[in-house]
Design an enzyme around this catalytic site. Structure first.
Site, PDB file in Angstrom:
ATOM      1  N   SER A 150     -25.969 -22.934  49.556  1.00 61.59           N
ATOM      2  CA  SER A 150     -25.958 -21.459  49.976  1.00 61.59           C
ATOM      3  C   SER A 150     -25.408 -20.753  48.726  1.00 61.59           C
ATOM      4  O   SER A 150     -24.680 -21.175  48.058  1.00 61.59           O
ATOM      5  CB  SER A 150     -24.943 -21.468  51.080  1.00 61.59           C
ATOM      6  OG  SER A 150     -24.492 -20.001  51.395  1.00 61.59           O
ATOM      7  N   SER A 151     -25.976 -19.499  48.477  1.00 61.28           N
ATOM      8  CA  SER A 151     -25.730 -18.567  47.370  1.00 61.28           C
ATOM      9  C   SER A 151     -25.782 -19.533  46.208  1.00 61.28           C
ATOM     10  O   SER A 151     -26.724 -19.983  45.642  1.00 61.28           O
ATOM     11  CB  SER A 151     -24.379 -18.151  47.649  1.00 61.28           C
ATOM     12  OG  SER A 151     -24.071 -17.128  46.625  1.00 61.28           O
ATOM     13  N   SER A 152     -24.550 -19.777  45.568  1.00 59.18           N
ATOM     14  CA  SER A 152     -24.368 -20.641  44.242  1.00 59.18           C
ATOM     15  C   SER A 152     -25.066 -22.120  44.319  1.00 59.18           C
ATOM     16  O   SER A 152     -26.022 -22.546  43.325  1.00 59.18           O
ATOM     17  CB  SER A 152     -23.252 -20.766  43.548  1.00 59.18           C
ATOM     18  OG  SER A 152     -23.179 -21.617  42.488  1.00 59.18           O
ATOM     19  N   MET A 155     -28.962 -21.647  44.452  1.00 59.45           N
ATOM     20  CA  MET A 155     -29.514 -21.385  43.227  1.00 59.45           C
ATOM     21  C   MET A 155     -29.485 -22.936  42.373  1.00 59.45           C
ATOM     22  O   MET A 155     -30.619 -23.204  41.726  1.00 59.45           O
ATOM     23  CB  MET A 155     -28.430 -20.516  42.435  1.00 59.45           C
ATOM     24  CG  MET A 155     -28.272 -19.067  42.668  1.00 59.45           C
ATOM     25  SD  MET A 155     -26.936 -18.373  41.843  1.00 59.45           S
ATOM     26  CE  MET A 155     -26.830 -16.511  42.769  1.00 59.45           C
ATOM     27  N   HIS A 292     -25.234 -11.510  53.055  1.00 62.95           N
ATOM     28  CA  HIS A 292     -25.237 -12.459  52.273  1.00 62.95           C
ATOM     29  C   HIS A 292     -24.370 -13.524  53.151  1.00 62.95           C
ATOM     30  O   HIS A 292     -23.189 -13.783  52.936  1.00 62.95           O
ATOM     31  CB  HIS A 292     -24.504 -12.408  50.955  1.00 62.95           C
ATOM     32  CG  HIS A 292     -24.468 -13.231  49.757  1.00 62.95           C
ATOM     33  ND1 HIS A 292     -25.603 -13.448  49.260  1.00 62.95           N
ATOM     34  CD2 HIS A 292     -23.399 -14.067  49.272  1.00 62.95           C
ATOM     35  CE1 HIS A 292     -25.212 -14.396  48.307  1.00 62.95           C
ATOM     36  NE2 HIS A 292     -23.895 -14.870  48.499  1.00 62.95           N
TER      37      HIS A 292
END
Length: 517
Positions: A150-152, A155, A292
């Site tokens: 998730s998120s970072s 990525m 987010h």
């Protein structure tokens, strides 16, 4: 910058709370999360937690689940559904904790040059060590390794699949960005980044080239990619979903137009991109109105369905050992094996063929696989003894005991018929070219064809060849002449054949054991 960090921390906390209150809570599980302090090379100075369900197959799949900035492995374990799904479907979950900061807390390194190179160090190498630990300690299946986050962590999911396509089978990225979106540490803080500043726009070929350049010369299968993003996400802008789609469809050589669209749940708009045979290689979810705060309830299940892990994996009964192993048709360079099929309650999916040199001693190693009850082993050395065993594998990943051993001795071969001499034309960090491989008729009469065998070092893969017919079995390559270079008078040579191979970066080994007949 300080104001943006406060905004990020607040947004992350709000998102985590939202996720945990959407019917997630703590996983209702019997096993427990365990920290591993000595898992191997750890250049990213990361922490590792692992969740091993009480019931799992002999060789379970591995899912690497990664948190967002400011989070932790235990926090993602508590705030997501992957552990409870592991209990249901029998896979192991690795929860890494990042310690990189780039100006704010605990983010996975997707920006540094070290992280973008195979073997360059930083977080990717630490994660690979965690996977290796699970493969060694819990017999994790190296052919079923997946990434999500998730998120970072989302990525990092796209990052790991770009840099290490040979490790991962598929990935599910929640609120991530395309690989190589961040140009460096100075570009990373999303509040001021060119990547997440809302104006990132590259062509699909530019995005695809970035992935291809991460592992030059790689020609193996690419891991499938699932992408998730909320249309109301302003922290990591929703527009980056489009850029990720462009990147991964280009990597697979797919059209930018989806092959199908649907709404699997309310406010979930799904686009699928399939190859000509119908296999979905890229899948994207637009979550209407979501900010987010992904994954939300039920999304983790769709991720592991995409991975192919929702068939029953909790059966731990292995197949029976293959019986009646025999060898026939043994020549100077090969032999044919056959055996009686194993039985299993979930269905045998294939067989692993093991070989050891000599009549006694030495270790059996896998030299090939077969979906049937037969296998032809080639590239053997003349007048040499080998032993073989076979074991079965089922749909749940369980591996059978080995069969009885059969022993063969290859024929003496034809002495002095021809020779094969390799010349290294060029080589680089992760590849090389052998040109020419000179074939010389060393006999006293004309030969009308020739066959050369050689052994590729472990981890090496042929990526191209010319002026011959080439087949491989495990690490053994067999080269057969073609019409224009097979006939050689006594003492004559041909220098028309050559090949290119890839290898792990830094591995300087070259093929060996060239024989010609």
């Amino acid at each position: 910058m300080t104001r943006w960090i406060r905004v990020l921390a607040s947004a992350c906390a709000t998102a985590l709370l939202a996720v945990m209150t959407v019917a997630l809570g703590s996983p209702a599980v019997a096993a427990s999360l365990v920290e591993v302090t000595s898992f191997g090379n750890n250049p990213g100075n990361m922490r590792m937690h692992v969740y091993v369900p009480d019931s799992h197959p002999t060789s379970p799949a591995i899912v690497v689940a990664m948190h967002g900035c400011g989070g932790s492995g235990p926090g993602f374990y508590q705030g997501s559904e992957f552990a409870s799904l592991a209990d249901r479907y029998g896979f192991i979950v690795i929860y890494p904790t990042a310690t990189q900061s780039a100006g704010f807390g605990n983010c996975f390194d997707t920006w540094s040059d070290a992280a973008k190179q195979r073997g360059g160090g930083s977080d990717p190498d630490s994660i690979l060590s965690m996977i290796g630990y699970v493969e060694r300690t819990h017999q994790g299946d190296p052919d079923r390794v997946y990434a999500t986050g998730s998120s970072s962590g989302g990525m990092m999911t796209q990052h790991m699949l770009a840099v290490h396509p040979d490790v991962f089978k598929a990935g599910a990225s929640f609120m991530g960005v395309p690989f190589n979106c961040f140009a460096g540490a100075s570009d990373y803080p999303p509040g001021s980044s060119r990547c997440t500043g809302g104006s990132m726009d590259r062509t699909h070929q530019q995005w695809g080239d970035a992935v291809r350049q991460a592992y030059p010369g790689y020609s193996g299968p690419r891991p499938r990619m699932q992408l998730w993003h909320g249309t109301g996400d302003t922290l990591v802008p929703y527009s980056l979903l489009r850029e990720s789609i462009e990147q991964w469809t280009d990597v697979f050589g797919l059209s930018q137009t989806p092959t199908s669209t649907d709404t699997p749940q309310a406010n979930w708009n799904r686009s699928r991109y399939a190859n000509p045979s119908g296999t979905v290689q890229v899948e994207a979810y637009s979550i209407q109105g979501a900010g987010h705060a992904l994954p939300q309830g039920g999304m983790a299940l769709y991720a592991i369905q995409f991975f192919g892990l929702t068939t029953s994996q909790t059966d731990t009964t292995p197949p029976t050992a293959p019986a009646g192993l025999t060898a026939s048709g043994t020549t100077a360079t090969g032999t044919s094996l056959a055996w009686t099929a194993s039985t299993d309650d979930t269905g045998v999916t294939g067989y692993q063929i093991l070989r050891a040199p000599g009549a006694t001693g030495d270790t059996f190693t896998q030299v090939g696989t077969s979906a049937t009850t037969s296998f032809s082993d080639t590239g053997l050395t003349a007048n040499t003894t080998y032993r073989y065993q076979v074991r079965a594998r089922d749909a749940a990943g369980n591996v059978s005991p080995v069969s009885d051993t059969v022993q063969i001795t290859t024929e003496g071969g034809t002495t002095g018929a021809c020779s094969a001499t390799p010349t290294v034309q060029s080589q680089w960090g992760n590849g090389y070219v052998i040109q020419p491989l000179t074939i010389t008729n060393t006999s006293t009469s004309t030969i009308n064809s020739w066959t050369v065998t050689f052994t590729l070092p472990a981890g090496h893969t042929l990526t191209g060849s010319w002026n011959a017919t080439v087949t491989t079995s495990g690490q053994t390559a067999t080269v057969r002449s073609v019409s224009h270079n097979g006939t050689l008078a006594p003492g004559a040579s041909t220098t028309s054949f050559g090949f290119q191979a890839s290898r792990p970066n830094g591995n300087t080994a070259l093929p060996s054991g060239y024989t010609c007949a």
